[in-house]
Design a protein around this motif. Structure first.
Motif, PDB file in Angstrom:
ATOM      1  N   VAL A  17       0.464  -1.677  -0.312  1.00  0.00           N
ATOM      2  CA  VAL A  17      -0.250  -0.079   0.044  1.00  0.00           C
ATOM      3  C   VAL A  17       0.712   1.152   0.223  1.00  0.00           C
ATOM      4  CG1 VAL A  17       0.068   0.150   2.854  1.00  0.00           C
ATOM      5  CG2 VAL A  17      -2.024   1.250   0.633  1.00  0.00           C
ATOM      6  N   VAL A  18       0.435   2.157  -0.551  1.00  0.00           N
ATOM      7  CA  VAL A  18       1.173   3.520  -0.784  1.00  0.00           C
ATOM      8  C   VAL A  18       0.060   4.193   0.339  1.00  0.00           C
ATOM      9  CG1 VAL A  18       2.269   5.266  -1.803  1.00  0.00           C
ATOM     10  CG2 VAL A  18       2.660   3.077  -3.320  1.00  0.00           C
ATOM     11  N   VAL A  19       1.235   5.044   0.964  1.00  0.00           N
ATOM     12  CA  VAL A  19       0.181   6.571   1.912  1.00  0.00           C
ATOM     13  C   VAL A  19       0.831   7.210   1.437  1.00  0.00           C
ATOM     14  CG1 VAL A  19      -0.782   4.423   3.325  1.00  0.00           C
ATOM     15  CG2 VAL A  19       2.011   5.466   4.175  1.00  0.00           C
ATOM     16  N   VAL A  20       0.153   8.264   1.474  1.00  0.00           N
ATOM     17  CA  VAL A  20       1.018   9.662   2.050  1.00  0.00           C
ATOM     18  C   VAL A  20       0.820  10.140   3.565  1.00  0.00           C
ATOM     19  CG1 VAL A  20       0.500  12.454   1.441  1.00  0.00           C
ATOM     20  CG2 VAL A  20       0.162  10.320  -0.537  1.00  0.00           C
ATOM     21  N   GLU A  21       1.760  10.829   4.354  1.00  0.00           N
ATOM     22  CA  GLU A  21       1.927  10.769   5.574  1.00  0.00           C
ATOM     23  C   GLU A  21       2.641  12.772   5.149  1.00  0.00           C
ATOM     24  OE1 GLU A  21       3.647   8.525   7.851  1.00  0.00           O
ATOM     25  OE2 GLU A  21       3.144   7.220   7.090  1.00  0.00           O
ATOM     26  N   ASP A  22       1.392  13.265   6.650  1.00  0.00           N
ATOM     27  CA  ASP A  22       2.383  14.675   6.000  1.00  0.00           C
ATOM     28  C   ASP A  22       3.583  14.660   7.317  1.00  0.00           C
ATOM     29  OD1 ASP A  22      -0.023  16.161   4.978  1.00  0.00           O
ATOM     30  OD2 ASP A  22      -0.984  16.163   7.037  1.00  0.00           O
ATOM     31  N   GLU A  23       4.118  14.377   7.912  1.00  0.00           N
ATOM     32  CA  GLU A  23       5.345  14.537   8.802  1.00  0.00           C
ATOM     33  C   GLU A  23       6.180  13.121   8.468  1.00  0.00           C
ATOM     34  OE1 GLU A  23       5.875  17.532   9.758  1.00  0.00           O
ATOM     35  OE2 GLU A  23       4.375  18.352  10.071  1.00  0.00           O
ATOM     36  N   ALA A  24       7.331  13.594   8.194  1.00  0.00           N
ATOM     37  CA  ALA A  24       8.576  12.226   8.355  1.00  0.00           C
ATOM     38  C   ALA A  24       8.755  12.210   9.959  1.00  0.00           C
ATOM     39  CB  ALA A  24       9.117  12.488   7.493  1.00  0.00           C
ATOM     40  N   PRO A  25       9.771  10.580   9.964  1.00  0.00           N
ATOM     41  CA  PRO A  25       9.735  10.507  11.307  1.00  0.00           C
ATOM     42  C   PRO A  25      11.170  11.025  11.699  1.00  0.00           C
ATOM     43  CG  PRO A  25      10.216   7.887   9.855  1.00  0.00           C
ATOM     44  CD  PRO A  25       9.070   9.637   8.614  1.00  0.00           C
ATOM     45  N   GLU A  26      11.619  11.502  10.527  1.00  0.00           N
ATOM     46  CA  GLU A  26      13.369  11.938  10.530  1.00  0.00           C
ATOM     47  C   GLU A  26      12.972  13.278   9.514  1.00  0.00           C
ATOM     48  OE1 GLU A  26      16.296   9.629   8.782  1.00  0.00           O
ATOM     49  OE2 GLU A  26      15.718   8.283  10.603  1.00  0.00           O
ATOM     50  N   PRO A  27      14.007  14.239   9.716  1.00  0.00           N
ATOM     51  CA  PRO A  27      14.350  15.274   9.143  1.00  0.00           C
ATOM     52  C   PRO A  27      14.673  14.878   7.424  1.00  0.00           C
ATOM     53  CG  PRO A  27      15.283  15.884  11.010  1.00  0.00           C
ATOM     54  CD  PRO A  27      14.875  14.303  11.413  1.00  0.00           C
ATOM     55  N   GLY A  28      14.184  15.514   6.362  1.00  0.00           N
ATOM     56  CA  GLY A  28      15.308  14.514   5.417  1.00  0.00           C
ATOM     57  C   GLY A  28      14.391  13.880   4.507  1.00  0.00           C
ATOM     58  N   LEU A  29      13.633  13.258   5.593  1.00  0.00           N
ATOM     59  CA  LEU A  29      13.344  11.319   4.466  1.00  0.00           C
ATOM     60  C   LEU A  29      11.701  11.857   3.893  1.00  0.00           C
ATOM     61  CD1 LEU A  29      13.790   8.852   4.605  1.00  0.00           C
ATOM     62  CD2 LEU A  29      12.428   8.411   6.757  1.00  0.00           C
ATOM     63  N   LEU A  30      12.294  12.019   2.465  1.00  0.00           N
ATOM     64  CA  LEU A  30      11.656  12.284   1.651  1.00  0.00           C
ATOM     65  C   LEU A  30      10.034  11.047   1.064  1.00  0.00           C
ATOM     66  CD1 LEU A  30      13.284  14.077  -1.222  1.00  0.00           C
ATOM     67  CD2 LEU A  30      12.501  14.642   0.509  1.00  0.00           C
ATOM     68  N   GLY A  31      10.642   9.529   1.606  1.00  0.00           N
ATOM     69  CA  GLY A  31      10.291   8.479   1.768  1.00  0.00           C
ATOM     70  C   GLY A  31      10.543   7.473   1.678  1.00  0.00           C
ATOM     71  N   LEU A  32       9.843   6.003   2.480  1.00  0.00           N
ATOM     72  CA  LEU A  32       9.991   5.837   3.501  1.00  0.00           C
ATOM     73  C   LEU A  32       9.411   3.511   2.788  1.00  0.00           C
ATOM     74  CD1 LEU A  32      11.724   3.706   5.473  1.00  0.00           C
ATOM     75  CD2 LEU A  32       9.827   4.778   6.973  1.00  0.00           C
ATOM     76  N   TYR A  33      10.014   2.868   2.553  1.00  0.00           N
ATOM     77  CA  TYR A  33       9.627   1.544   2.143  1.00  0.00           C
ATOM     78  C   TYR A  33       9.949   0.695   3.776  1.00  0.00           C
ATOM     79  CZ  TYR A  33       9.174  -3.632   0.797  1.00  0.00           C
ATOM     80  OH  TYR A  33       8.637  -4.845   0.148  1.00  0.00           O
ATOM     81  N   ARG A  34       8.729   0.037   4.222  1.00  0.00           N
ATOM     82  CA  ARG A  34       8.630  -0.492   5.586  1.00  0.00           C
ATOM     83  C   ARG A  34       7.942  -2.227   4.940  1.00  0.00           C
ATOM     84  NH1 ARG A  34       6.383   3.924   7.301  1.00  0.00           N
ATOM     85  NH2 ARG A  34       7.319   4.928   8.876  1.00  0.00           N
ATOM     86  N   GLY A  35       8.550  -3.230   4.685  1.00  0.00           N
ATOM     87  CA  GLY A  35       7.982  -4.921   4.464  1.00  0.00           C
ATOM     88  C   GLY A  35       9.228  -6.060   4.367  1.00  0.00           C
ATOM     89  N   VAL A  36       8.312  -6.710   3.318  1.00  0.00           N
ATOM     90  CA  VAL A  36       9.292  -7.457   2.738  1.00  0.00           C
ATOM     91  C   VAL A  36       9.396  -7.556   1.539  1.00  0.00           C
ATOM     92  CG1 VAL A  36       9.751 -10.380   2.691  1.00  0.00           C
ATOM     93  CG2 VAL A  36       8.918  -9.141   4.936  1.00  0.00           C
ATOM     94  N   PRO A  37      11.059  -7.091   0.977  1.00  0.00           N
ATOM     95  CA  PRO A  37      10.849  -7.687  -0.881  1.00  0.00           C
ATOM     96  C   PRO A  37      10.314  -8.119  -2.044  1.00  0.00           C
ATOM     97  CG  PRO A  37      12.829  -6.183   0.567  1.00  0.00           C
ATOM     98  CD  PRO A  37      12.547  -6.742   1.225  1.00  0.00           C
ATOM     99  N   LEU A  38      10.004  -8.255  -2.678  1.00  0.00           N
ATOM    100  CA  LEU A  38       9.395  -9.549  -3.560  1.00  0.00           C
ATOM    101  C   LEU A  38      10.461  -9.748  -3.367  1.00  0.00           C
ATOM    102  CD1 LEU A  38       7.604  -7.634  -6.350  1.00  0.00           C
ATOM    103  CD2 LEU A  38       6.549  -8.771  -4.463  1.00  0.00           C
ATOM    104  N   THR A  39      11.659 -10.031  -3.696  1.00  0.00           N
ATOM    105  CA  THR A  39      12.808 -11.162  -3.826  1.00  0.00           C
ATOM    106  C   THR A  39      12.909 -12.103  -2.452  1.00  0.00           C
ATOM    107  OG1 THR A  39      14.875  -8.884  -3.269  1.00  0.00           O
ATOM    108  CG2 THR A  39      14.646  -9.201  -5.067  1.00  0.00           C
ATOM    109  N   GLU A  40      13.003 -11.013  -1.619  1.00  0.00           N
ATOM    110  CA  GLU A  40      12.879 -11.457   0.253  1.00  0.00           C
ATOM    111  C   GLU A  40      11.891 -13.107   0.260  1.00  0.00           C
ATOM    112  OE1 GLU A  40      14.320  -9.737   2.799  1.00  0.00           O
ATOM    113  OE2 GLU A  40      16.310  -8.098   1.502  1.00  0.00           O
ATOM    114  N   ARG A  41      10.486 -12.846  -0.673  1.00  0.00           N
ATOM    115  CA  ARG A  41       9.419 -13.587  -0.481  1.00  0.00           C
ATOM    116  C   ARG A  41       9.426 -14.955  -0.700  1.00  0.00           C
ATOM    117  NH1 ARG A  41       4.564  -9.601  -1.766  1.00  0.00           N
ATOM    118  NH2 ARG A  41       5.622  -7.576  -0.378  1.00  0.00           N
ATOM    119  N   GLY A  42       9.103 -15.864   0.310  1.00  0.00           N
ATOM    120  CA  GLY A  42       9.003 -17.000  -0.518  1.00  0.00           C
ATOM    121  C   GLY A  42       7.787 -18.062   0.595  1.00  0.00           C
TER     122      GLY A  42
END
Length: 113
Positions: free
Chosen positions: A32-57
């Motif tokens: 899922v892709v979401v827009v958030e107003d505030e980043a957890p740290e300054p200067g962070l424009l985007g963040l991926y959290r999860g298990v990449p397709l290449t690591e799924r089994g």
């Protein structure tokens, strides 16, 4: 800094997602892709959290969706025009989608993302 309201910014994120070639987009899975107003740290424009397709089994079942967060205020802080925002949103979205496909930061930067 330019101001773009939340709805207009979400529309830009949706448009950026639409630029991903259909051959790749069809492989995006459980994310899922979401827009958030505030980043957890300054200067962070985007963040991926999860298990990449290449690591799924075989073990990958019944898990919550991965999440791509796009941070509106951080992107707006570095932009001076709407064209800058459009470009930065696209770069950030493609960069984070790249992580979903298992591409690391070093390779994404080599590719210009």
């Amino acid at each position: 800094m330019i101001d773009v309201d939340r709805q207009a910014f979400e529309d830009l994120v949706a448009e950026a997602l639409d630029t991903i070639p259909s051959g790749l987009a069809s492989h995006m899975n459980n994310v899922v892709v979401v827009v958030e107003d505030e980043a957890p740290e300054p200067g962070l424009l985007g963040l991926y959290r999860g298990v990449p397709l290449t690591e799924r089994g075989d073990w990958y079942a019944g898990v919550l969706p991965d999440q791509i967060s796009i941070y509106r205020k951080e992107i707006l802080k570095i932009c001076e025009s709407l064209d800058d925002v459009v470009a930065e949103v696209r770069i950030t979205v493609v960069h984070e989608v790249g992580h979903h496909f298992g591409i690391d930061d070093e390779r994404l930067h080599e590719l210009g993302w």
